[in-house]
Design a protein around this motif. Structure first.
Motif, mmCIF file in Angstrom:
data_model
loop_
_atom_site.group_PDB
_atom_site.id
_atom_site.type_symbol
_atom_site.label_atom_id
_atom_site.label_comp_id
_atom_site.label_asym_id
_atom_site.label_seq_id
_atom_site.Cartn_x
_atom_site.Cartn_y
_atom_site.Cartn_z
ATOM 1 N N LYS A 212 -26.998 34.173 -6.836
ATOM 2 C CA LYS A 212 -27.849 33.253 -7.355
ATOM 3 C C LYS A 212 -28.718 33.339 -8.711
ATOM 4 O O LYS A 212 -29.090 34.518 -8.809
ATOM 5 C CB LYS A 212 -28.912 32.791 -6.260
ATOM 6 N N VAL A 213 -28.487 32.418 -9.547
ATOM 7 C CA VAL A 213 -29.525 32.724 -10.773
ATOM 8 C C VAL A 213 -30.881 31.752 -10.840
ATOM 9 O O VAL A 213 -30.859 30.681 -10.084
ATOM 10 C CB VAL A 213 -28.533 32.317 -12.033
ATOM 11 N N GLY B 152 -39.595 31.787 -12.593
ATOM 12 C CA GLY B 152 -40.024 32.344 -11.329
ATOM 13 C C GLY B 152 -39.445 31.876 -10.381
ATOM 14 O O GLY B 152 -39.561 32.305 -9.163
ATOM 15 N N ASP B 153 -38.139 31.089 -10.604
ATOM 16 C CA ASP B 153 -37.237 30.963 -9.426
ATOM 17 C C ASP B 153 -36.751 32.111 -8.926
ATOM 18 O O ASP B 153 -36.569 33.153 -9.398
ATOM 19 C CB ASP B 153 -36.125 30.009 -9.936
ATOM 20 N N ILE B 154 -36.542 32.083 -7.508
ATOM 21 C CA ILE B 154 -35.784 33.373 -6.908
ATOM 22 C C ILE B 154 -34.271 33.314 -7.489
ATOM 23 O O ILE B 154 -33.339 32.537 -7.738
ATOM 24 C CB ILE B 154 -35.710 33.199 -5.215
ATOM 25 N N GLU B 155 -33.744 34.684 -7.555
ATOM 26 C CA GLU B 155 -32.561 35.127 -8.184
ATOM 27 C C GLU B 155 -32.145 36.126 -6.968
ATOM 28 O O GLU B 155 -32.867 36.719 -6.153
ATOM 29 C CB GLU B 155 -32.378 35.458 -9.363
#
Ligand SMILES: *Cc1c(COP(=O)(O)O)cnc(C)c1O
Length: 411
Positions: A220-221, A226-229
């Motif tokens: 996941k990018v 601040g989004d989860i990766e």
């Protein structure tokens, strides 16, 4: 990429345009290889379907990756880009035996994901080594549209069918040289993913002649700041340890393989388009761009989020907009987005536009598919021209007027 560079490209383009930053692709590739540097034999097969421009493929090859392909046309593209067939893996779903045979003849590694084709292929070509795609029934991600490892999924051979699988391989005397899984598109929880790899290791013990284990992809990018990766570094550390101890138990050094698509190219890409109309309604301000889901369909197809910025007025006061397209259907790129104040004629950049954007573009509404630019060492290189009217008519056959009139009369 710098705002000024994007703006200059947007202003010089004939229409909407995709831009890809070579350095970003390279940085992502290096992150991956570093994360798994503790593995002796490591191989990354870039998933062609994410972004298939031949110049991008050549660049990714120069970084040292192989290719993951899902159609014979992608295989042919890879060969045209200069990939050695031995560095290409074919991981289709539900294609014909004939297509698999054609690809096998090209010397490409075949990956089979159902027992019917496995039995047919193994009976005909017991000498051709085959990888098998296993479905471990683990949901690694949150979005069921892009998660392909769960129980109702059409992908892979269920782990519960291993006895049947073994019967086929014994009866046909075929050689299984690889075990593969691709559980979904967004690994949010590393421990869930590692659980799936345990299932794969257990499965692998049934096959004595393996040369690789392929863990697919699903990295996941981040789509917003601040989004989860996926924490690649943590995954690398944990999986390396498991993989190395598995090899020891197995008694042979195997190759660890992955098939990243999105991880390599998503953040490298920008989609640039002009604002045609700013339309105020009683409830909303629409910024209507010179594009639509004919060029970038992910938000409408599966709700993906693409950050949108005003590159013409980056420091303007932020206001709320719904960014929509010109297609005669609902085509909302983003609702209620905070964007620096937009005036008609300004340019917007859509981020994370490197993966599954241009490759899903169409001619809907008889529009041209956009140009593509490859940004290398601060220089813009055109790697695909915008289509033109001839492209719209290409392959259409205009029937003779007499035939058309005859049809009208008899109808
Ligand atoms: C699409 C696909 C990938 C790439 O997935 P990403 O989420 O883009 O990394 C890898 N392997 C297979 C078999 C695929 O179909």
């Amino acid at each position: 990429m710098e705002n000024a560079a994007l703006l200059q490209i947007a202003q010089q383009a004939e229409g909407p345009v995709y831009v890809y930053d070579a350095n970003r692709i390279k940085a992502q590739y290096e992150r991956l290889t570093n994360a798994f540097s503790g593995v002796n034999q490591l191989r990354f097969h870039y998933a062609t379907k994410a972004l298939n421009n031949i110049s991008i493929l050549k660049y990714i090859q120069s970084l040292g990756a192989g290719l993951d392909t899902v159609s014979i046309q992608e295989v042919q593209l890879g060969l045209a880009a200069g990939f050695d067939p031995s560095t290409i893996i074919f991981t289709p779903n539900g294609v014909s035996l004939n297509e698999i045979e054609e690809v096998a003849k090209l010397g490409v590694q075949i990956n089979i994901d159902n027992l019917s084709i496995l039995e047919q292929f193994g009976s005909k070509y017991p000498e051709v080594p085959v990888c098998i795609r296993i479905n471990p029934h683990v949901m690694a991600g949150g979005n069921s549209n892009i998660s392909v490892g769960h129980i109702d999924s059409k992908f892979g051979i269920s782990i519960h069918q291993i006895p049947h699988l073994l019967r086929i391989t014994e009866n046909t005397n075929m050689r299984i040289n690889g075990i593969h899984m691709h559980t979904g598109s967004d690994i949010l929880d590393i421990d869930v993913f590692l659980h799936a790899t345990e299932i794969l290791f257990e499965t692998a013990k049934n096959f004595k002649n393996l040369s690789f284990i392929d863990f697919g992809s699903g990295f996941k990018v981040p789509y917003t700041p601040g989004d989860i990766e996926t924490n690649i570094e943590e995954l690398g550390e944990k999986l390396t340890e498991k993989f190395n101890s598995f090899c020891q138990e197995y008694g042979r050094e195997l190759t660890l393989a992955f098939e990243p698509g999105k991880f390599l190219v998503s953040q490298a890409g920008y989609f640039l388009t002009k604002v045609n109309v700013v339309k105020q309604t009683t409830s909303t301000v629409f910024a209507q761009v010179d594009s639509g889901f004919n060029h970038l369909i992910r938000p409408m197809l599966y709700g993906s989020h693409h950050e949108i910025v005003n590159i013409s007025n980056p420091d303007g006061r932020e206001r709320f907009y719904s960014v929509v397209g010109y297609i005669c259907e609902t085509d909302t790129f983003g609702s209620n987005r905070k964007i620096a104040e937009i005036s008609e004629g300004e340019y917007l950049a859509f981020k994370n536009a490197g993966a599954y954007c241009q490759t899903m573009a169409s001619n809907y509404n008889s529009r041209y598919r956009p140009a593509e630019i490859f940004w290398i060492n601060n220089e813009a290189h055109l790697i695909r021209k915008q289509e033109n009217f001839e492209d719209i008519l290409r392959n259409q056959i205009e029937l003779d007027t007499a035939v058309i009139k005859g049809a009208a009369v008899s109808a």
